[in-house]
Design a protein around this motif. Structure first.
Motif, PDB file in Angstrom:
ATOM      1  N   SER A 165       0.860  -1.195   0.000  1.00 38.05           N
ATOM      2  CA  SER A 165       0.000   0.000   0.000  1.00 38.05           C
ATOM      3  C   SER A 165       0.890   1.236   0.000  1.00 38.05           C
ATOM      4  O   SER A 165       2.092   1.146   0.216  1.00 38.05           O
ATOM      5  N   SER A 166       0.262   2.397  -0.242  1.00 35.42           N
ATOM      6  CA  SER A 166       1.079   3.609  -0.348  1.00 35.42           C
ATOM      7  C   SER A 166       1.160   4.343   0.990  1.00 35.42           C
ATOM      8  O   SER A 166       0.978   5.541   1.059  1.00 35.42           O
ATOM      9  N   VAL A 167       1.396   3.587   2.059  1.00 32.17           N
ATOM     10  CA  VAL A 167       1.499   4.260   3.355  1.00 32.17           C
ATOM     11  C   VAL A 167       2.686   3.717   4.129  1.00 32.17           C
ATOM     12  O   VAL A 167       3.003   2.533   4.086  1.00 32.17           O
ATOM     13  N   GLU A 168       3.355   4.634   4.804  1.00 28.58           N
ATOM     14  CA  GLU A 168       4.543   4.306   5.567  1.00 28.58           C
ATOM     15  C   GLU A 168       4.129   4.231   7.042  1.00 28.58           C
ATOM     16  O   GLU A 168       3.654   5.213   7.611  1.00 28.58           O
ATOM     17  N   SER A 169       4.315   3.054   7.655  1.00 31.50           N
ATOM     18  CA  SER A 169       3.800   2.837   9.014  1.00 31.50           C
ATOM     19  C   SER A 169       4.340   3.847  10.030  1.00 31.50           C
ATOM     20  O   SER A 169       3.600   4.360  10.856  1.00 31.50           O
ATOM     21  N   GLU A 170       5.633   4.136   9.954  1.00 32.74           N
ATOM     22  CA  GLU A 170       6.215   5.039  10.959  1.00 32.74           C
ATOM     23  C   GLU A 170       5.668   6.463  10.810  1.00 32.74           C
ATOM     24  O   GLU A 170       5.375   7.136  11.798  1.00 32.74           O
ATOM     25  N   ALA A 171       5.496   6.906   9.561  1.00 28.80           N
ATOM     26  CA  ALA A 171       4.932   8.238   9.333  1.00 28.80           C
ATOM     27  C   ALA A 171       3.486   8.262   9.835  1.00 28.80           C
ATOM     28  O   ALA A 171       3.012   9.253  10.396  1.00 28.80           O
ATOM     29  N   MET A 172       2.782   7.152   9.648  1.00 23.29           N
ATOM     30  CA  MET A 172       1.400   7.041  10.097  1.00 23.29           C
ATOM     31  C   MET A 172       1.317   7.183  11.623  1.00 23.29           C
ATOM     32  O   MET A 172       0.467   7.885  12.155  1.00 23.29           O
ATOM     33  N   ARG A 173       2.221   6.508  12.328  1.00 23.78           N
ATOM     34  CA  ARG A 173       2.256   6.584  13.794  1.00 23.78           C
ATOM     35  C   ARG A 173       2.463   8.026  14.249  1.00 23.78           C
ATOM     36  O   ARG A 173       1.763   8.529  15.116  1.00 23.78           O
ATOM     37  N   PHE A 174       3.435   8.671  13.634  1.00 22.31           N
ATOM     38  CA  PHE A 174       3.778  10.051  13.989  1.00 22.31           C
ATOM     39  C   PHE A 174       2.565  10.959  13.773  1.00 22.31           C
ATOM     40  O   PHE A 174       2.191  11.750  14.641  1.00 22.31           O
ATOM     41  N   CYS A 175       1.916  10.804  12.610  1.00 25.16           N
ATOM     42  CA  CYS A 175       0.785  11.668  12.277  1.00 25.16           C
ATOM     43  C   CYS A 175      -0.421  11.360  13.152  1.00 25.16           C
ATOM     44  O   CYS A 175      -1.158  12.257  13.545  1.00 25.16           O
ATOM     45  N   PHE A 176      -0.615  10.098  13.462  1.00 24.70           N
ATOM     46  CA  PHE A 176      -1.780   9.745  14.268  1.00 24.70           C
ATOM     47  C   PHE A 176      -1.669  10.377  15.653  1.00 24.70           C
ATOM     48  O   PHE A 176      -2.631  10.933  16.180  1.00 24.70           O
TER      49      PHE A 176
END
Lengths: 113, 299
Positions: free
Chosen positions: A37-48
């Motif tokens: 998928s087009s999502v980076e898990s670590e960036a997602m954590r930071f943004c969440f």
């Protein structure tokens, strides 16, 4: 940084669920993110963490389950595991391999109180 | 901007106007807090003490992009009803999207009704360039945002009101990463890659080349002066997306543009035929129902 938009999307799903299922706080958010998928898990954590501030999900733990990538090889016709969209077929070394699994991203479940 | 799916809360401007009606920041969480339900309403023992609480698991199973996809479905339904052939143009900044668009519009504006939604972080320069060709264009400025989303486009459609049976270009923010994930309701994503970039871009930014159904390789007039390997670029792109259709064009000299125009006209014709078929079948259905009603009345 489209992960910020996606994190907003996660928060909205959580808020919708809170209205429907009558809970007041969220402790854990379990996401399933496909390897392709087009999502980076670590960036997602930071943004969440950033978007959850001041909401019912503030301080919640984000658990990410990675769904493995899968593809159909056009050379040998087999369904094979796929680590990246541009990888050759691990069975025959050929191209192209059309991604068929691990391309999605969804909220699986929540631990709430 | 409505915070539904954007990454630039409060900064989106459509046609130079702030999107105020959906500016929910500040109140967006109030609705949740207002739902006061006593947590022990099920009659269970009232056993909580400060610092202790009971948690439970709630199954959700919802796609993270479901909100955006809902708006995209609304846009798509509108396009289908109106017979509008909508394309989402995606590329790096500087690939020549706007120049190609201007040339395309000049060639087709006598034969087709055309409208354009322009996405950029700032300025309305591109919308002005498009309007100079004589077709309506609306600028969306995403502020700090890195892509257009279906909700912004829905608002833009209300203002722009593309004509029935028209061709609509949505020129996304120049970015080969973020716009890949966001469906706008378009018939196709068209990726544009210019020969002044590297031929390995499809491998470096695979998500976009997987999401696109057409690849335009632009600035082919410069091929003699650059080291871009055309065959390799196509091979790389098809590794990611075997079904990708590839057209080579030069917006400057017009080389290959005829094929692109033919593809556009075929797409518009197919979309219009689909609309006519839907309208014809609805009319037949209405006629059947009316016949049945009048039959009942006579009986």
């Amino acid at each position: 940084m489209h992960e910020l938009s996606l994190a907003e999307g996660v928060l909205q799903i959580v808020e919708d669920a809170a209205r429907e299922q009558k809970f007041l706080r969220v402790r854990t958010v379990v996401l399933e993110i496909g390897r392709l998928s087009s999502v980076e898990s670590e960036a997602m954590r930071f943004c969440f963490d950033a978007v959850a501030c001041g909401t019912l999900a503030e301080g919640a733990t984000l658990e990410v389950i990675e769904a493995p990538g899968e593809g159909l090889c056009f050379s040998c016709g087999k369904t094979v595991p796929l680590a990246a969209l541009y990888d050759p077929c691990p069975a025959c070394g050929g191209y192209p391999v059309q991604a068929t699994g691990g391309t999605g991203m969804r909220v699986r479940e929540l631990e709430v109180e | 901007m409505c915070t539904t799916c954007g990454c630039a809360v409060g900064e989106t401007r459509i046609g130079g106007e702030d999107v105020r009606e959906h500016s929910r920041s500040g109140m967006r969480y109030a609705a949740v807090k207002a739902v006061h339900v006593h947590p022990h309403a099920d009659g269970g023992a009232h056993a909580h003490a400060p610092g202790m609480s009971q948690s439970r698991m709630v199954q959700i199973e919802r796609d993270i992009l479901s909100k955006n996809d809902g708006y995209a479905a609304q846009n798509r339904a509108r396009f289908e009803e109106q017979g509008v052939f909508a394309l989402n143009l995606v590329s790096s900044p500087g690939s020549g999207k706007t120049t190609l668009l201007c040339r395309t519009i000049e060639a087709l504006k006598g034969r087709l009704s055309i409208a354009v939604v322009e996405g950029d972080q700032q300025t309305s320069n591109d919308a002005e360039r498009i309007r100079a060709t004589g077709v309506p264009a609306l600028q969306i400025n995403t502020g700090k945002g890195c892509h257009l989303d279906a909700h912004m486009v829905g608002h833009a459609l209300q203002q722009l009101a593309p004509a029935d049976d028209s061709l609509l270009f949505i020129e996304n923010v120049g970015n080969l990463v973020c716009p890949a994930a966001f469906d706008l309701g378009e018939a196709h994503k068209v990726a544009i890659l210019s020969v002044t970039e590297g031929e390995d871009k499809p491998l470096k930014y695979p998500d976009m080349f997987r999401a696109a159904s057409v690849l335009l390789i632009n600035k082919t007039d410069l091929l003699p002066y650059v080291s871009f390997k055309l065959d390799l670029a196509v091979e790389y792109a098809r590794r990611i997306n075997p079904a990708l259709q590839v057209l080579c064009v030069s917006a400057t000299t017009g080389e290959g543009v005829a094929e692109w125009l033919a593809w556009l006209e075929a797409g518009c014709a197919a979309r219009q035929a689909q609309k006519r078929a839907t309208v014809a079948s609805l009319k037949r259905r209405v006629a059947e129902l009316e016949a049945r009603l009048s039959g009942n009345a006579q009986a």
